[in-house]
Structures are given as C-alpha cells and as structure tokens.
Design an enzyme around this catalytic site. Structure first.
Site, mmCIF file in Angstrom:
data_model
loop_
_atom_site.group_PDB
_atom_site.id
_atom_site.type_symbol
_atom_site.label_atom_id
_atom_site.label_comp_id
_atom_site.label_asym_id
_atom_site.label_seq_id
_atom_site.Cartn_x
_atom_site.Cartn_y
_atom_site.Cartn_z
ATOM 1 N N GLY A 164 0.822 -1.206 0.000
ATOM 2 C CA GLY A 164 0.000 0.000 0.000
ATOM 3 C C GLY A 164 0.858 1.259 0.000
ATOM 4 O O GLY A 164 1.925 1.306 -0.605
ATOM 5 N N SER A 165 0.372 2.235 0.718
ATOM 6 C CA SER A 165 1.015 3.559 0.675
ATOM 7 C C SER A 165 2.422 3.573 1.248
ATOM 8 O O SER A 165 3.181 4.508 0.963
ATOM 9 C CB SER A 165 0.156 4.569 1.419
ATOM 10 O OG SER A 165 -1.121 4.636 0.825
ATOM 11 N N THR A 166 2.787 2.589 2.067
ATOM 12 C CA THR A 166 4.157 2.594 2.595
ATOM 13 C C THR A 166 5.164 2.473 1.455
ATOM 14 O O THR A 166 6.309 2.877 1.589
ATOM 15 C CB THR A 166 4.386 1.450 3.592
ATOM 16 O OG1 THR A 166 4.077 0.209 2.954
ATOM 17 C CG2 THR A 166 3.528 1.616 4.830
#
Lengths: 484, 522
Positions: free
Chosen positions: A215-217
C-alpha cells in the site's frame, strides 16, 4: 588330485574377493547413499542423544533440553515459546526443525565441523561434539513490546537496527508454543494437526515468510525513485498532478482519500498520502527506473537469508503504464514482507544504504568460545545521501503533522509512513494496516531502530483500519523499547 | 609295492610340533577378546564390566582345555586352527554380550558361553578319542543315514520364523541340520574317495566335456534331490546351497572332471529356478535381494536387509567403535543371522576385512592339510570341511550384505546359536586331526635306503615329508569291508603313483601333483 584341490582353493579365494569387494561397495562407495536414506534412523538417534545447543536472546537462553529417557532422548524446551516462536522456530522429533532451529541446526546439534577442536581427529574418532549456542540479535524488550502491541490481533512486526541490519524483533501473531511440538508423544501429532488446520495459521512467520501488498508505505520507494531520477528536484514545488488521475491507456480514474492533492508538492503529497501524485510519478520514472530502485531496496530477491530464507518481495518487471502507476502506490502485483518494509525504512534512516538484515550475532561452542561472528554488510545503496535526507524530512513530517502522528515519541526524531493496503478479489477483503518508521534519539549519531508493522485485523471496522490508527501505536511502542 | 619316488625326512630330524606357537597365539586371541569386552563396557557404561575377568578366565579355560587336548593327542597339528577358532568364538561372545545391552530382558551371552564350553568339550573329546580320521571312513553310510534323519526330523516340528529347521524341547532349541553338515561331508568324502575313478573315467564324451554314466550318476542325483527336498520341505535355502556347493567342490576335486561342474551347475540352476518360482518363501527372499529398499518406497519402513545395509554403511572404513553403533535397529535375528552387521558397523571395513581374513586363514589351513595328506579320504575330508566353512561364510556374509539372496544361516562361531557353535568346534577338531596326520613325521619313513631316492627331494627339509604312504598303513586301512563299492578300482590304484601305466594321462597328472605337493610344503 592336488591340482584340483588348488583349483578349488582358488574358487574359495574368489568367494573371499567377492565378499571383500562387496564390503567395500557397501561400507565405502555406497555408504553415503545409505546414510542419507530417509528410512535410516541413525542420524536421528545420534542427533537426539545429547542436549541440543541453545538459542540466546540478550545473553540468556530462551531454549533448553529435557531428558525424556526415550530412544530419541533429548527433547527441546522453550522458555517463552509463543513470544520467540517466530525467531527460534521449532525442533521436533517428529516434524523436524524450522527457522533458526533449522538454519543453525548443524551448530545446535553439534555436527558442524567448525565446532571440532581438532577437525581431522574428530572425523576419525567419530567423537560427537556437544551442541553449540546461537546468540541472536533480538532484543528481549523490543520483541516483548512488539508482541504485546499486536496483542490478540493478527499481524507482524519486524524491527532492524538501520546502521547494522541487526534484527531487533521478529514477531508474528497469532503465535504458537513450540514446546508442544517437541517429543514423540501422540500429543505432538495432535498439536501439529491442530496448528495446521487453525484458521489463524499460527505457524506462519508473517514477518519473514508472508508477503502483503505494501500500500502507501511503498510511496517511500516511489519517492526515492522520483528524487534519484530527478523527476522531482524540489520537494516543496508544486507537481502538476491532476486529481483524479486517469490511469494511462485506460478510463480508470484514481482518486484520493485525502484532500488537497491536485498539484500538491511532494512533501504534502507524502504527508497526506496522495495516490494521484505518486501514481503519476511512478509513470514518470517509468518501469525500468521503478524496478531498479525497488530492487536496490531488496525487492525481487529470492536469496535473502537471515539465515532463514525470507520470502521474495515482488515488484513486477513486466507492466504497462497503468500497472506501473498502481504498483507505485503499492498495489497491483506489488507485495512485500514486513521485514522488507523495515529495510525500506532503515535505508532512509541510514542515509540511503540498505544493510543486509541478520538474526544471528554469533555462534559459540558449548564452552562459549566464538566459532563465527556475523559482520554487518551493505546489501545495496538504495538512494543517494541527498535523497535519503529529503525522505527523512518528509517521513518526519508524516509523524509531526501527517497521517502518522500516533507514532511520535518525546525526546526522539521519528519518521514514518502509513499505509492501507487493499486486497482480495475486487479489493473486497479487509484492508491491511501498515506503518513503517524509524526513530533516532535526540543527540544520538545513529538512528536506533527501523520498524515495519502490519495488522491484518479482520475483526475491525474498515474505516478504523488505517496505518495511522491501528499500526502506528504498535510501532511507537517498539521504537520506545528500542530507544531505551 | 615299491614307491620309487618316496620321500621321507632324513633320520634324526624332528618335525617341530609348534605347540608353543599355538599357546602364544591362544593368549593373544583371549587378550583381544577381553580387550573388546572392556571396550564395550567403557563405551556403554564408562566402566570396565564387572564380569570382564570371569569372561576372560572362562575363555582362557576353554582355550587351555583345547590346547591340552591338542598337545596330548595331536602334537603335530596346525598351530593356527585352534587360536583362530578361539578368537572367532571370543569375538562372537563379545558381540552377543554387546547386543544383550540392547535387549536387557533377553540375555543370550551366558547361554552362548555354555554352548561354547560344550563345543570345546566336544572338540577335546574328538581330538582325544578319534585317533585316526580314517576310522570315519568306515562309517560313511551310517553317517549319511544319521545325517538324513537329523535333517528330516524337524519337518515334524512346527515351523519357526518360516523355516522348519528347529527342534524345540523343554525350552532348548537346536538345529539338527547343523550336525548333519559334518555327517554328510564325511559321507561325501568317503563315497568320492571310493568311487572317484569310476566317476572320472567312465561315461560319454560330449563336446569337450565328459559326462558320467547313469550308474554312478544315481547317488549324485540322490544328493541333489535331498538338497532340493530340504529346500522345499524345510524352506532352508542356505543349507541346501551349502550341501550342493560342498558336494560339487568335492566332486571336482575327486575327479577333476569339469563335466561334473557343468552337470552340477545345470542341476543347481534348474532347481533354483523351479524353487524360486514355486516356493513363495524363497521367491520373496529373491525379491528382497533384488529390491532391498522396496519396502521403504512402499511406505512400510526399512526391511531387515535394508537395516543391515544401513548398519554396514554406518560403519564405514573404521567403524563406530564397539558398543557405539545402532545395529539394534535390525531387530529380530540381530544376534544370529545378522550378527555380522553389528560387527561391520562397529569395527568397520577394516575389522570386517580382518574377520574375513581369519576365516580365509582357517579355510586355507584346511586346504593345506588336504594337500599334504596322502589318503584320498583324508584329503577330501579336509577340503570338504574347509569348503563347508568357506561356502557358509560366503552364503551368510553375502546374504546380509546384499551380494546374494539372504538365507538364514549362522556365521561360523560368531552368531548366536548352540547347534552352530558346537558343530563348528567339531569341524575344527576334525581339521586338527587331519592336519596332525598331514604334518606328523611318519615313523616308517625313516627307513634308510629309501631316503632321497629322488635327488631333488633329499635336499629339502624334513618338513616336506608326505606323512602317509597308503601301503604302509600302520593299522587296518580299508574301505569298510564292502560298504563302499568299487573296491577293485582301488586295488592297486589307490596309491596315486600306482597309476603309472594304467592310465597314462592320469598318471602324469599325479606325478605333477606330487611335485607340486613338495613345493607347497616348504
């Protein structure tokens, strides 16, 4: 008659020669083949005839041996089984070994030739060496903090020391007690079957062997690629990214959960996690550039050993632009282990250098003499120093005013990145909550710790699952323990 | 008759008896066994076993008893035979003691020691009471009858472990077939000594082989039928193979006719093929030999043969050391049929080679006695008994090491089994007896005037004396008054050198033989 007696004696001599040749065949030439046969129980008998060496955490053994008096005599015991199970693994008379018990089996069982005081003589005398000890890099307080932080939730934590790559914590929940797998009783088989059937899959080491969409990581990686490839030179300058962003070659419109993403600066886009900005940056950098940076962080490496082999984190190498756009925000085929994401955070904290993570500090013989010690080494330089410095700024911003404020610690600089990864068919599955971060004590020269936390909490309400809400407090607890 | 080539020791030269050598070797044999015993104790309990002294004393007492009997009644006997037997028996007791540690409830070593004592007692009795091996020749048919009875009796007893070769009475079990081996070998030797000329020189020639006539073929076929009968009725592949092997060897030695070998091999092949197909017990043994690991692939774990191979492999070149192997995994029959696996695992290829060489030395000494003797019965008896040991070692050692199909049989002296150890002691006693005859300087040979008639021989030492001329038998030499057929053949022909002129070729052979003989005797 004498001639015939002589010939008959030659016949007897031939019988003798046949016996001797056959003996040499069985005992020398084919011996290795027979020794390794799965039905030959000698190896097991020898192996369990003496206490196994121990695995040490903070200088104290977390394992032990118990004399069962049976044929496979010594059985493994674990001081805090569930807590350290993702580190030690199990050593079972019936089901073999896993993780450290498996990777360092030669040392623990005493068969490693390095343990022999006089190597050649031991080969001849066949003297069995007492098992050596394995000193792990795990810090009990950090491990404990991670384990308690996850509590009853399903998830994993990996924590590394950025400057060296030492793994400080490796936690996976729900866990299991490897004590129940040692021995030969029926209960061992029952436990094994129960654990394997359990819906929580307690025997999977999620921190090391399980991959999740990051995801956004993953935007940390995309940002590093954009800066290194000079697609962005000033992190505070406005990008001309539209909101929503139509994926190239499709009519799919990518939107944001946060506001203010149209033409946002890289810093702002990072702090509030704008999908549109990073998807477009991914396309700007292009497939080759993204793959190059991702692989320098450790993606697509199937050979990483800590010494157990880590699962391969994936960044696809054959994609069209729309797929690259989705991959750049940690979706599509992109997956990572929690350990891989801890390495990403550690690379930022360590000025751009990814250290090879390791779990074994040194191995010693039974008397404590060092047999081999691990020296930390650089895996790759993932980004330039300047890029790393700017990423540190942006990650700090996430914690001070962005999505990750739950991870802030007094008296320390903390940088982080939240993530909410969608998965399942049509993204209908409960999303995974991610948080990756690092912490540096004020005034200290080096960052103390880099952490990756993933929570796959199926019980929680979808809206609650955000990296900032579920995962950041766990990361904070782990970092506090490491800073102490 | 006059024997122009007679060669006797020069007067005044005494053939050395070598009893001192024998005593020293016996001390060594006992010492090696005791050291092994202590080694097992140290390896297993970190202490010298408490009964090491009594074990050593017991073995030494047996050795001394055997030695005294030999010294008293067979002073010229080969000095290697008794020490090798004592060493093998000592090693056997040691291995059984060692395996008893794995089965605390079933201790076999004390029983084996009793049987060994009985064996040595019988050895002494044979050496003391049997003054001349030729006495046995008179009882050829009695012994074959007794042997067949002994072999047939177990058929009426229940099968034990798939083979009907046991008699169990009051908790004691023994294998009468073991004793039958000696009796039947004695018969073979006597029958062939009497009939060898008829067997060798009559019959049809076909291609390069000479085949015998039907009349003399009868007893041979009978022996073959008995072997196959034993195999089918008692399911004892090993004994059958043993009898047949020894018989073919003796037939060849007696007649020198390769035709016999061909006939023998043909009959053996036909018999084996038929039995291998028809008899399920034998058939499964062959299948196990061809695929020792089939049971592992089938998920049923390692078979006994596979476990045996694992044990040998674990031994490697130098072995694990006494008491430190895991041959107990073999389970059933580890102290009897599979005892060699324990030996191979704990003493390695090195120890196994030494063991095979000990057996080889025993066999070679038997053959040497056969070469040195003059009377055909004695020579055939010596060769027969030596071959009996050789074939037995080959069949069982080859069986447990996967060289040939496995047959239940005892490793001579080594394996647990009372009948076997007693039988082997009697075999050694008979070998002692014939070797004493072979090496004894003949009192009548000291006649002046006959000495060194053949110039070459005179230069040689007295040790080269052929001990007996059949014509100068000191006491009644004969073929048992009609018990053996073909007396007329022997009349005048039984001295090998008497063949001169009768059969040109044959006589020449014998002349060469005679010279060979001298060589072997230096």
């Amino acid at each position: 008659m004498n001639r015939y007696i002589r010939r008959a004696s030659v016949f007897c001599l031939l019988l003798l020669v046949a016996l001797l040749l056959n003996a040499a065949r069985v005992q020398v030439f084919e011996a290795g083949h027979y020794d390794d046969d799965s039905a030959n129980r000698r190896a097991a008998l020898t192996r369990y005839s003496q206490p196994r060496g121990d695995i040490l955490v903070d200088g104290e053994p977390v394992t032990g041996s118990r004399d069962s008096g049976g044929r496979l005599r010594y059985e493994r015991t674990y001081a805090e089984g569930p807590l350290y199970a993702p580190v030690t693994g199990y050593a079972s008379q019936v089901y073999g070994t896993s993780l450290l018990e498996n990777a360092e089996d030669d040392v623990l069982s005493g068969t490693d030739p390095r343990l022999a005081a006089v190597p050649l003589w031991t080969d001849i005398s066949r003297e069995q060496q007492p098992g050596g000890d394995v000193v792990s890099t795990v810090v009990a307080a950090v491990q404990q903090a991670a384990f308690e932080g996850l509590g009853g939730k399903k998830g994993a934590v990996a924590a590394v020391q950025p400057r060296t790559g030492k793994i400080l914590a490796l936690v996976s929940t729900p866990s299991y007690d490897p004590n129940d797998l040692a021995g030969t009783e029926q209960s061992v088989a029952d436990t094994w079957n129960r654990l394997n059937r359990s819906a929580g899959q307690p025997m999977i080491n999620r921190a090391l062997k399980q991959t999740y969409p990051p995801g956004s990581t993953f935007k940390v990686v995309t940002a590093a690629a954009a800066l290194d490839h000079r697609k962005v030179t000033d992190i505070d300058a406005a990008t001309d990214a539209p909101d929503p962003y139509t994926l190239p070659g499709t009519s799919t419109r990518l939107t944001n959960e946060a506001g203010g993403c149209a033409n946002a600066s890289l810093r702002h886009a990072f702090e509030v996690s704008c999908n549109t900005v990073f998807a477009r940056l991914g396309v700007d950098v292009g497939l080759d550039g993204m793959v190059g940076t991702a692989e320098k962080f450790g993606f697509n490496d199937a050979d990483l050993k800590i010494p157990s082999t880590a699962a391969r984190s994936v960044f696809d190498t054959e994609m069209d632009d729309a797929q690259v756009a989705l991959s750049a925000i940690g979706q599509y085929d992109t997956t990572a282990t929690p350990l891989q994401m801890a390495m990403v955070a550690a690379a930022v904290a360590n000025g751009g250098e990814v250290k090879t993570p390791y779990l074994v500090d040194k191995v010693t013989d039974a008397h404590g003499g060092t047999v081999a010690a691990t020296r930390h080494k650089t895996l790759h330089r993932a980004m330039s120093r300047g890029t790393a410095r700017r990423l540190q700024e942006m990650m700090t911003g996430v914690v001070t005013r962005g999505t990750g404020t739950g991870a802030a610690i007094d008296g320390a600089t903390v940088g982080g990145k939240t993530g909410t990864a969608q998965h399942g068919v049509g993204n209908k599955g409960t999303p995974y909550a991610w948080f990756v971060s690092w912490a540096k004590k004020d005034g200290a020269a080096d960052p103390a710790v880099a952490v990756a936390v993933v929570v796959e909490d199926a019980a929680a309400d979808r809206a609650d699952i955000s990296g900032g809400g579920s995962a950041a407090p766990i990361a904070r607890a782990v970092m506090r323990a490491a800073l102490r | 008759m006059t024997a122009p080539t007679a060669d006797a020791p020069p007067p005044g030269l005494r053939m050395p008896g070598r009893r001192g050598t024998e005593l020293a070797l016996l001390a060594g044999a006992v010492l090696i066994s005791v050291c092994g015993y202590i080694d097992v104790g140290l390896a297993r309990q970190n202490a010298v076993p408490g009964d090491a002294a009594s074990y050593g004393a017991g073995l030494a007492a047996l050795a001394l008893l055997g030695h005294l009997a030999v010294r008293f009644r067979a002073p010229y006997a080969d000095p290697l035979l008794l020490p090798i037997a004592i060493l093998l028996n000592g090693l056997g007791l040691l291995l059984i003691f060692r395996l008893d540690l794995e089965t605390p409830v079933d201790r076999a070593a004390p029983t084996q020691l009793v049987w060994s004592a009985l064996g040595v007692g019988l050895f002494a009795a044979v050496v003391l009471l049997l003054r001349d091996h030729r006495t046995l020749q008179r009882y050829a048919y009695v012994s074959v009858a007794a042997g067949l009875v002994l072999m047939v009796v177990p058929i009426f007893f229940p099968a034990v472990n798939g083979a009907k070769i046991w008699i169990r009475v009051a908790g004691f079990s023994f294998q009468p077939g073991e004793f039958a081996k000696i009796l039947i070998t004695v018969f073979f030797a006597a029958y062939l000594a009497a009939n060898r000329n008829a067997l060798a020189h009559t019959g049809k020639r076909m291609w390069k082989l000479q085949f015998p006539t039907g009349r003399v073929l009868g007893p041979v076929v009978a022996v073959w039928l008995v072997s196959v009968g034993v195999l089918v009725l008692e399911r004892d592949l090993g004994t059958s193979l043993l009898f047949f092997g020894v018989f073919v060897v003796l037939l060849y030695v007696a007649t020198g006719r390769t035709g016999w070998i061909a006939v023998g091999l043909l009959l053996a092949a036909a018999g084996a093929a038929a039995v291998g197909v028809l008899e399920p017990h034998v058939h499964s043994r062959v299948a196990d030999w061809l695929h020792p690991f089939a049971s592992i692939t089938a998920g049923r774990g390692a078979s006994q043969l596979a476990q045996s191979l694992f044990a040998f492999a674990a031994g490697g070149l130098l072995g694990t050391g006494l008491g430190e192997g895991h041959s107990a995994l073999i389970g059933f029959a580890m102290k009897s049929d599979f005892i060699l696996a324990t030996y191979g695992e704990e003493l390695g290829l090195t120890g196994l080679t030494a063991l095979f060489l000990l057996y080889a030395l025993l066999v070679a000494r038997g053959y040497r006695a056969g070469l040195a003797l003059r009377d055909p019965f004695g020579r055939l008896l010596a060769v027969g008994l030596a071959s009996l040991l050789a074939v037995q070692v080959f069949v069982i050692a080859g069986g447990v090491m996967g060289l040939i199909p496995l047959t239940g049989m005892a490793m001579p002296f080594l394996a647990q089994g009372g009948s076997s150890v007693v039988t082997n002691w009697v075999i050694v006693a008979l070998l002692i007896r014939v070797s004493d005859s072979a090496r004894r300087p003949h009192p009548d040979a000291a006649e002046p005037g006959v000495v060194a008639a053949a110039g070459t021989d005179g230069a040689r030492s007295g040790a080269s004396a052929p001990p007996y001329e059949e014509d100068d038998m000191p006491y009644g030499y004969g073929y048992g008054g009609g018990e053996v057929e073909d007396n007329h053949h022997n009349h005048g022909n039984h001295d090998e050198r008497g063949n001169h002129g009768n059969h040109g070729n044959h006589g020449n052979h014998d002349e060469y033989d005679h010279h060979d003989d001298q060589d072997s005797h230096r």
